[in-house]
Each structure stands twice: as structure tokens, then as C-alpha cells.
Design an enzyme around this catalytic site. Structure first.
Site, mmCIF file in Angstrom:
data_model
loop_
_atom_site.group_PDB
_atom_site.id
_atom_site.type_symbol
_atom_site.label_atom_id
_atom_site.label_comp_id
_atom_site.label_asym_id
_atom_site.label_seq_id
_atom_site.Cartn_x
_atom_site.Cartn_y
_atom_site.Cartn_z
ATOM 1 N N LYS A 225 34.191 32.156 39.618
ATOM 2 C CA LYS A 225 34.787 30.813 39.616
ATOM 3 C C LYS A 225 33.792 29.732 39.213
ATOM 4 C CE LYS A 225 38.838 31.723 42.373
ATOM 5 N NZ LYS A 225 39.649 31.419 43.564
ATOM 6 N N ARG A 265 37.946 39.453 46.802
ATOM 7 C CA ARG A 265 38.719 39.708 45.582
ATOM 8 C C ARG A 265 37.817 39.474 44.376
ATOM 9 N NH1 ARG A 265 41.686 36.736 41.835
ATOM 10 N NH2 ARG A 265 43.682 37.632 41.161
#
Length: 334
Positions: A225, A265
Site C-alpha cells: 500500500k 492479507r
């Protein structure tokens, strides 16, 4: 409560003895990280199986990008992308999660063999989602969400990001419970990168212990991210591309595992699978050290308890109360 006992389990899913690894299969042409690489059904199923071979405990299949500015796909297209992949992986014995905000996709994925519904909106995007999951008795991921990210970051303003995310997640969990989903089937996710800047994401990672006070297993989805790109770039550099953030992702996975996360994740599984296993080994060593320390203290006190040695007995404790405390300490350490 230590991490080994406090990580939590999710009814309807395997009981892993460490932080689980959720591998990502994006069946999309426009994911921020790997859009288009697994768009073909056969390629997506093979990739999911490869992730399991590399150490993934479950695989999250999504047919709609949730990156900032992404345009939503229609229901028929999402179903076309997702259902054959869910069915293909489930038929191979893979524990499958479906990443969707649509109740219809969730329902058909569960019918095709999915075991978990991972909704980044926590049921807010589709009012039918909670009843569908409740009726199916499926586990459900409730993520912190403030709206669709079309047009950029939505309401990414916080006075105290940890307190506000905690309060908003608590309210959403209460709504999900009221909708009929069982408490032992709820997972919470702080929503890193969703309506949050890099500082917000880092603050949430620094205080995962507070998010665990919600009383439900915690999923951390930091993989590749933007905030990792900001960290790696430094104050004046350019963020590296998403696929060059996997080492940083594995570092977050180790930190999350050590903080008691139920699962992480990730897109690249192998490094994170190693990281969570190392974190588990460190947890075991920490627990063993605590137990050994408790035994040593108990044995030392037992040696000092000689007739008439009142001062020594007082130092170690005496009578039924101290004995109960020693026994409790040793039992807790185990």
C-alpha cells in the site's frame, strides 16, 4: 492475555496456531498492484494454487478494484470474473475468501465453495449483504470504511485516528451483530489506506493492541500500500512501485503477527509466510521464558521457606494467599 491465547479463532474456518496468511488473487484488469496478471480464470486459479504452495492458508478472490479512483464494475461482470475462480480453488480444497461489496456475489461465491466474505465496506455498500451472510452462517470481515474512493481520498481527516477508527468499527460491529451474524464469525480490519494517509496507517499499526480490544480476530491488510511507498521513499524520494514493496510488507506482517493479528492479507506470500512463522517461534520462546521465570521464582521461594525464617518467608510470600498466587502465575504462564 498473551498473543498465543489472544489471537482468536473464527468459527467455520481452520484453527491456525499462528497468524494466518491470506493470499490475494485479483481477477481484475485495474488493481493498483497486479491488475491484469490474473484476469484469465485459468491463470487466476493457478496463481491461487501457487500461493497456497508458497504458504498461504487461505486465498482472497476479488473481481473489483478498490483502489482510489477505480470505477465500479457491474454485477454481471463481477460475477463472471469471480465465481469460476472461487469454484476452481474450492474444488482443490483451498480455503477461499471472496472480496466483494455485493450481496449477490457473496451469495453465489458461498454457494460455489467460498468460506469467508471479505467486504471492505463492512456491509455498508449493499444493505442486502448482512442478511445474506447471516443466513449462510458464514464468517464476515468488517473493515473500517468511510465511502467509495472514486475521486480520491474520502473523509481522511481525523483528530485521533486510532480512537475514531476504534469507535467507528465498534459501531459497525454492533450493526452486524444486530443483523444476525454470530460474534464468533466476525473479523475486524482497520482499513489501512482507505480514507487514510500514511501517518494514519502507521498510527493504526502502532496500536493494534487497542483494535484487539474490540474482542474479534484482527485482519491486517497492508500489502504494497501507499503508506509503505512513502516510508521507503523517505522525505524527498519517489515511492517505489507497488511490486517493490514486498519486503516492507513482510516486515509489517511480522509486526502484526507479534501484535496478535489473526491474519495478514498479502500479494507476495513466501516472505510473509516465513515472517509469521518466525513471529510464532518468538512468541513460543517468550512464553517459555515466562514459564521458566515463574518456576525459578517458585523454587527459590520454596527453598527459602525454612522453619523460623520469617523474613525470608515474607519476601516470597506466605500462607494460602501466596500459594494461590504462585499456582496462578505458573498456570497463566503455561
Amino acid at each position: 492475555m498473551n498473543n498465543l491465547s489472544g489471537r482468536g479463532q473464527v468459527a467455520g474456518l481452520p484453527a491456525w496456531d499462528r497468524c494466518a496468511v491470506m493470499g490475494v488473487v485479483n481477477v481484475t484488469p485495474d488493481s493498483f498492484s497486479d491488475g491484469g496478471r490474473w484476469f484469465d480464470t485459468g491463470a487466476a486459479v493457478k496463481h491461487g494454487l501457487d500461493l497456497v504452495a508458497e504458504g498461504a492458508d487461505l486465498v482472497d478472490v476479488g473481481g473489483e478494484s478498490t483502489r482510489p479512483g477505480a470505477t465500479r464494475v457491474d454485477e454481471a461482470e463481477e460475477l463472471r470474473r469471480v465465481i469460476p475462480v472461487v469454484r476452481g480453488l474450492a474444488s482443490e480444497g483451498v480455503v477461499v475468501s471472496v472480496d466483494t461489496m455485493r450481496a449477490s456475489v457473496a451469495a453465489q461465491s458461498l454457494a460455489a465453495g467460498a468460506a469467508l466474505v471479505n467486504d471492505v465496506s463492512g456491509g455498508l455498500a449493499d444493505p442486502a449483504m448482512i442478511p445474506v451472510v447471516a443466513d449462510a452462517g458464514a464468517p464476515f470481515v468488517v473493515m473500517h470504511w468511510r465511502g467509495f474512493l472514486q475521486g480520491g481520498n474520502v473523509e481522511g481527516v481525523y483528530e485521533d485516528v486510532v480512537a475514531e477508527v476504534l469507535d467507528e468499527l465498534h459501531a459497525r460491529v454492533e450493526a452486524v451483530l444486530a443483523g444476525g451474524i454470530a460474534p464468533d464469525r466476525i473479523v475486524v480490519d482497520p482499513g489501512l489506506g482507505f480514507s487514510k494517509e500514511a501517518g494514519h496507517d502507521l498510527a493504526l499499526l502502532a496500536h493494534l493492541d487497542r483494535l484487539r480490544t474490540l474482542g474479534h480476530p484482527l485482519l491486517v491488510a497492508a500489502s504494497r500500500k501507499r503508506f509503505l511507498g512513502r516510508v521507503l521513499a523517505g522525505p524527498e524520494g519517489s515511492p517505489p512501485p507497488a511490486r517493490e514493496r514486498d519486503a516492507a510488507t513482510a516486515a509489517v506482517s511480522a509486526l502484526a503477527a507479534d501484535s496478535g493479528a489473526w491474519a495478514v492479507r498479502v500479494h507476495e506470500v513466501r516472505a510473509t509466510a516465513d515472517a509469521v512463522r518466525v513471529a510464532r517461534a518468538v512468541e513460543e520462546a517468550r512464553a517459555a521464558g515466562s514459564a521458566a521465570g515463574a518456576r525459578s521464582e517458585h523454587e527459590a521461594c520454596a527453598t527459602e521457606r525454612t522453619p523460623g525464617a520469617e523474613t525470608e518467608r515474607g519476601a516470597c510470600g506466605s500462607g494460602p494467599t501466596s500459594g494461590a498466587a504462585d499456582a496462578h502465575g505458573a498456570e497463566g504462564a503455561r
